[in-house]
Design a protein around this motif. Structure first.
Motif, PDB file in Angstrom:
ATOM      1  N   TYR A  32       0.859  -1.180   0.000  1.00  0.00           N
ATOM      2  CA  TYR A  32       0.000   0.000   0.000  1.00  0.00           C
ATOM      3  C   TYR A  32       0.900   1.236   0.000  1.00  0.00           C
ATOM      4  N   THR A  33       0.472   2.253  -0.726  1.00  0.00           N
ATOM      5  CA  THR A  33       1.322   3.426  -0.901  1.00  0.00           C
ATOM      6  C   THR A  33       0.575   4.715  -0.562  1.00  0.00           C
ATOM      7  N   LEU A  34       1.270   5.606   0.125  1.00  0.00           N
ATOM      8  CA  LEU A  34       0.780   6.956   0.359  1.00  0.00           C
ATOM      9  C   LEU A  34       1.693   7.896  -0.419  1.00  0.00           C
ATOM     10  N   GLY A  82       7.886   9.367   7.882  1.00  0.00           N
ATOM     11  CA  GLY A  82       8.656   8.344   8.585  1.00  0.00           C
ATOM     12  C   GLY A  82       8.296   8.228  10.053  1.00  0.00           C
ATOM     13  N   ALA A  83       7.774   9.330  10.623  1.00  0.00           N
ATOM     14  CA  ALA A  83       7.426   9.336  12.051  1.00  0.00           C
ATOM     15  C   ALA A  83       6.007   8.843  12.306  1.00  0.00           C
ATOM     16  N   LEU A  84       5.234   8.621  11.246  1.00  0.00           N
ATOM     17  CA  LEU A  84       3.872   8.118  11.423  1.00  0.00           C
ATOM     18  C   LEU A  84       3.892   6.617  11.734  1.00  0.00           C
ATOM     19  N   LYS A  85       2.735   6.056  11.977  1.00  0.00           N
ATOM     20  CA  LYS A  85       2.649   4.667  12.431  1.00  0.00           C
ATOM     21  C   LYS A  85       2.935   3.656  11.316  1.00  0.00           C
ATOM     22  N   ASN A  86       3.910   2.825  11.561  1.00  0.00           N
ATOM     23  CA  ASN A  86       4.173   1.599  10.797  1.00  0.00           C
ATOM     24  C   ASN A  86       4.495   1.726   9.308  1.00  0.00           C
ATOM     25  N   PRO A  87       5.169   2.781   8.843  1.00  0.00           N
ATOM     26  CA  PRO A  87       5.607   2.702   7.450  1.00  0.00           C
ATOM     27  C   PRO A  87       6.756   1.693   7.338  1.00  0.00           C
ATOM     28  N   LEU A  88       6.745   0.903   6.279  1.00  0.00           N
ATOM     29  CA  LEU A  88       7.868  -0.013   6.047  1.00  0.00           C
ATOM     30  C   LEU A  88       9.115   0.787   5.704  1.00  0.00           C
ATOM     31  N   PHE A  89       8.936   1.765   4.806  1.00  0.00           N
ATOM     32  CA  PHE A  89       9.997   2.705   4.462  1.00  0.00           C
ATOM     33  C   PHE A  89       9.363   3.881   3.730  1.00  0.00           C
ATOM     34  N   VAL A  90      10.110   4.971   3.623  1.00  0.00           N
ATOM     35  CA  VAL A  90       9.649   6.178   2.929  1.00  0.00           C
ATOM     36  C   VAL A  90      10.728   6.562   1.935  1.00  0.00           C
ATOM     37  N   ARG A  91      10.321   6.821   0.669  1.00  0.00           N
ATOM     38  CA  ARG A  91      11.337   7.063  -0.365  1.00  0.00           C
ATOM     39  C   ARG A  91      10.766   7.914  -1.497  1.00  0.00           C
ATOM     40  N   SER A 137      -0.164  -2.606   5.559  1.00  0.00           N
ATOM     41  CA  SER A 137      -1.579  -2.598   5.909  1.00  0.00           C
ATOM     42  C   SER A 137      -2.291  -1.419   5.259  1.00  0.00           C
ATOM     43  N   LYS A 138      -3.459  -1.681   4.686  1.00  0.00           N
ATOM     44  CA  LYS A 138      -4.278  -0.611   4.106  1.00  0.00           C
ATOM     45  C   LYS A 138      -4.737   0.355   5.194  1.00  0.00           C
ATOM     46  N   GLN A 139      -5.071  -0.178   6.349  1.00  0.00           N
ATOM     47  CA  GLN A 139      -5.540   0.643   7.462  1.00  0.00           C
ATOM     48  C   GLN A 139      -4.472   1.651   7.894  1.00  0.00           C
ATOM     49  N   ASP A 140      -3.227   1.189   8.022  1.00  0.00           N
ATOM     50  CA  ASP A 140      -2.132   2.085   8.399  1.00  0.00           C
ATOM     51  C   ASP A 140      -1.916   3.159   7.329  1.00  0.00           C
ATOM     52  N   CYS A 141      -2.037   2.761   6.083  1.00  0.00           N
ATOM     53  CA  CYS A 141      -1.846   3.685   4.968  1.00  0.00           C
ATOM     54  C   CYS A 141      -2.917   4.786   4.979  1.00  0.00           C
ATOM     55  N   GLU A 142      -4.165   4.392   5.165  1.00  0.00           N
ATOM     56  CA  GLU A 142      -5.261   5.367   5.178  1.00  0.00           C
ATOM     57  C   GLU A 142      -5.164   6.294   6.394  1.00  0.00           C
ATOM     58  N   LEU A 143      -4.761   5.739   7.532  1.00  0.00           N
ATOM     59  CA  LEU A 143      -4.590   6.554   8.737  1.00  0.00           C
ATOM     60  C   LEU A 143      -3.479   7.585   8.530  1.00  0.00           C
ATOM     61  N   ALA A 144      -2.409   7.157   7.886  1.00  0.00           N
ATOM     62  CA  ALA A 144      -1.293   8.075   7.606  1.00  0.00           C
ATOM     63  C   ALA A 144      -1.750   9.224   6.709  1.00  0.00           C
ATOM     64  N   TYR A 152      -1.066  20.110   0.127  1.00  0.00           N
ATOM     65  CA  TYR A 152      -0.290  19.190  -0.711  1.00  0.00           C
ATOM     66  C   TYR A 152      -1.193  18.102  -1.289  1.00  0.00           C
ATOM     67  N   TRP A 153      -0.888  17.702  -2.520  1.00  0.00           N
ATOM     68  CA  TRP A 153      -1.605  16.571  -3.127  1.00  0.00           C
ATOM     69  C   TRP A 153      -1.213  15.295  -2.394  1.00  0.00           C
ATOM     70  N   CYS A 154      -2.211  14.482  -2.112  1.00  0.00           N
ATOM     71  CA  CYS A 154      -1.996  13.276  -1.314  1.00  0.00           C
ATOM     72  C   CYS A 154      -2.921  12.183  -1.843  1.00  0.00           C
ATOM     73  N   ASN A 155      -2.382  10.979  -2.088  1.00  0.00           N
ATOM     74  CA  ASN A 155      -3.178   9.916  -2.685  1.00  0.00           C
ATOM     75  C   ASN A 155      -2.746   8.566  -2.132  1.00  0.00           C
ATOM     76  N   THR A 156      -3.711   7.743  -1.747  1.00  0.00           N
ATOM     77  CA  THR A 156      -3.389   6.366  -1.375  1.00  0.00           C
ATOM     78  C   THR A 156      -3.653   5.455  -2.570  1.00  0.00           C
ATOM     79  N   SER A 157      -2.771   4.490  -2.742  1.00  0.00           N
ATOM     80  CA  SER A 157      -2.916   3.562  -3.849  1.00  0.00           C
ATOM     81  C   SER A 157      -2.312   2.213  -3.432  1.00  0.00           C
TER      82      SER A 157
END
Length: 281
Positions: free
Chosen positions: A166-168, A232-241, A255-262, A273-278
């Motif tokens: 899941y991507t933010l 990177g400081a939000l809950k449970n990202p695997l990595f940020v790049r 997790s989709k839930q963690d992604c949507e919460l972020a 800022y433009w922001c999109n979950t995919s």
């Protein structure tokens, strides 16, 4: 011909290394995935004497007349591959420009895929590569899009049924010029992906990788560091790049839930800022 609808998916660089330089272009290697975020292309034949190409949608402003789709049709006409057939094309742009998501290149690749699949044109692999190279160096990545490792010798290894993430995706109010970012590259990285394996798409491998253009982009645009640090400081990202030459920064989640919460938490802090979950496909 009835109207055909084509999804043109965004491309992301899960990892990227610059390994050298040719006469004009840099040599890169990359681990590439495609995500559900897409531009929508509608295409139908027309009796007009010229192809008609129109863009609409949120990210359709300031697209040049000599864009990737126009270049594709110019090449196909010059090489008489369409037998004088003309097309009416409308592209709804959902993928931001100057973002590192390959929107324009994937538009051209998606249309070329369609024309080959529907047998409007016949191309072998060598000819396909030559045509895509005339449009842009990354267009070839969108031919039969799937998880791909780009080797430093510019050859591709494709993989199927790779792990999904899941991507933010976050883009600030500015874009990055690919040309300007690459012009600042002073050091090259030793090739790491010349023996591609499917496990390169696993999160435990990707966590240990990076995008060697990221430091350059951050030094030019310090706001990117602020975005990356916040994600990177939000809950449970695997990595940020960062993807490609930017300016989109991506947080990756299991997790989709963690992604949507972020996304909710990010929008509270960065409202403009433009922001999109995919999700990777």
């Amino acid at each position: 011909m009835s109207v055909s609808k084509i999804k043109s998916h965004a491309k992301i660089n899960l990892a990227l290394n610059v390994t050298g330089k040719l006469t004009k272009l840099h040599k890169i290697e990359s681990i590439i995935a495609f995500i559900e975020l897409h531009d929508l292309i509608t295409l139908k034949s027309t009796k007009n004497l010229k192809h008609v190409i129109r863009f609409n949608g949120k990210f359709s402003k300031n697209i040049k007349k000599n864009n990737t789709v126009q270049k594709l049709f110019n090449i196909l006409d010059e090489q008489k591959l369409l037998n004088n057939k003309k097309f009416q094309v409308k592209i709804t742009k959902n993928i931001p420009q100057k973002a590192g998501l390959g929107g324009g290149s994937m538009n051209a690749a998606s249309i070329l895929n369609f024309l080959i699949r529907k047998k409007f044109i016949k191309l072998n692999q060598k000819k396909t590569f030559k045509i895509t190279s005339l449009i842009g160096s990354d267009v070839i990545l969108g031919i039969n899009p799937t998880s791909t490792v780009l080797r430093s010798n510019n050859t591709l290894k494709k993989f199927f049924k790779c792990p999904r993430l899941y991507t933010l995706l976050v883009k600030p109010s500015f874009g990055c010029s690919t040309k300007k970012i690459y012009s600042k590259v002073k050091r090259f990285t030793k090739s790491k992906f010349n023996n591609p394996k499917k496990n390169m798409f696993r999160s435990d491998f990707l966590i240990s990788q990076n995008n060697s253009l990221e430091k350059i982009a951050i030094s030019k645009y310090p706001k990117l560091k602020k975005i990356k640090s916040f994600l990177g400081a939000l809950k449970n990202p695997l990595f940020v790049r960062m993807t490609g030459s930017g300016s989109v920064i991506i947080g990756y989640y299991q997790s989709k839930q963690d992604c949507e919460l972020a996304k909710v938490q990010f929008k509270r802090k960065f409202k403009d800022y433009w922001c999109n979950t995919s999700k990777t496909i």
